[in-house]
Write a protein that holds these residues in place. Sequence first.
Motif, PDB file in Angstrom:
ATOM      1  N   LYS A  31       0.570  -1.055  -0.217  1.00  0.00           N
ATOM      2  CA  LYS A  31       0.109   0.223  -0.157  1.00  0.00           C
ATOM      3  C   LYS A  31       0.819   1.544  -0.199  1.00  0.00           C
ATOM      4  O   LYS A  31       2.233   1.255   0.521  1.00  0.00           O
ATOM      5  CB  LYS A  31      -0.904   0.116   1.275  1.00  0.00           C
ATOM      6  N   VAL A  33       0.852   5.262   0.446  1.00  0.00           N
ATOM      7  CA  VAL A  33       0.730   6.912   1.313  1.00  0.00           C
ATOM      8  C   VAL A  33       1.134   8.097   0.129  1.00  0.00           C
ATOM      9  O   VAL A  33       2.648   7.850   0.454  1.00  0.00           O
ATOM     10  CB  VAL A  33       0.100   6.301   2.040  1.00  0.00           C
ATOM     11  N   ALA A  64       1.836  -0.671   4.432  1.00  0.00           N
ATOM     12  CA  ALA A  64       2.288   0.875   3.513  1.00  0.00           C
ATOM     13  C   ALA A  64       3.574   1.083   3.820  1.00  0.00           C
ATOM     14  O   ALA A  64       4.050   1.552   5.212  1.00  0.00           O
ATOM     15  CB  ALA A  64       1.084   1.349   4.234  1.00  0.00           C
ATOM     16  N   ILE A 124      -3.665   7.227  -0.508  1.00  0.00           N
ATOM     17  CA  ILE A 124      -3.483   6.305  -0.787  1.00  0.00           C
ATOM     18  C   ILE A 124      -4.297   5.169  -2.018  1.00  0.00           C
ATOM     19  O   ILE A 124      -5.289   5.255  -2.529  1.00  0.00           O
ATOM     20  CB  ILE A 124      -4.769   5.229   0.651  1.00  0.00           C
ATOM     21  N   LEU A 151      -5.975   3.959   5.757  1.00  0.00           N
ATOM     22  CA  LEU A 151      -5.248   2.770   5.679  1.00  0.00           C
ATOM     23  C   LEU A 151      -5.771   1.327   6.447  1.00  0.00           C
ATOM     24  O   LEU A 151      -5.685   0.211   6.067  1.00  0.00           O
ATOM     25  CB  LEU A 151      -3.568   2.862   5.884  1.00  0.00           C
TER      26      LEU A 151
END
Length: 155
Positions: A31, A33, A64, A124, A151
């Motif tokens: 993930k 950001v 993330a 995101i 998230l």
Amino acid sequence: MTAELNKPVPNFTVQATSGTTLTLAELAGRKVVLYFYPKDNTPGCTTEGQAFRDLYPEFEKAGAVVYGVSKDSLRTHENFRQKQSFPFDLISDTDESLCRLFDVIRMKQMYGKQYEGIERSTFIIDAQGVLRHEWRKVKVPGHVEQVLEALRALP
């Protein structure tokens, strides 16, 4: 072309601190950001970066990676990053390609003069490269906590 919610983000290649060249394709499976901010070493941008820094272990636990993005040079970014002990890299978007992909360039006004600048925004991207959340016109207090909560809710 601009990135749209719930659609795959077009691949991009950018320069970041630590001498890194990043592509979205390389980040597949994680993930991501991306937080866009106007300028290094300014009060709001410093506070926002510090909040991401302080909660960074929580972002890592959520699977993330975090990147700050502005139009500042890599040299300015390196100094800002070291001064604030950011555990994440900063992306230098001097040609505004990433800013335009995420549509964060806006007309702003300071001291009566208009100029184009970055509207503080956060995005995101899920592990499959799909844009899942966006925050625009961000106010710094409490924002990083909201991003972390969103998230954690992602599969």
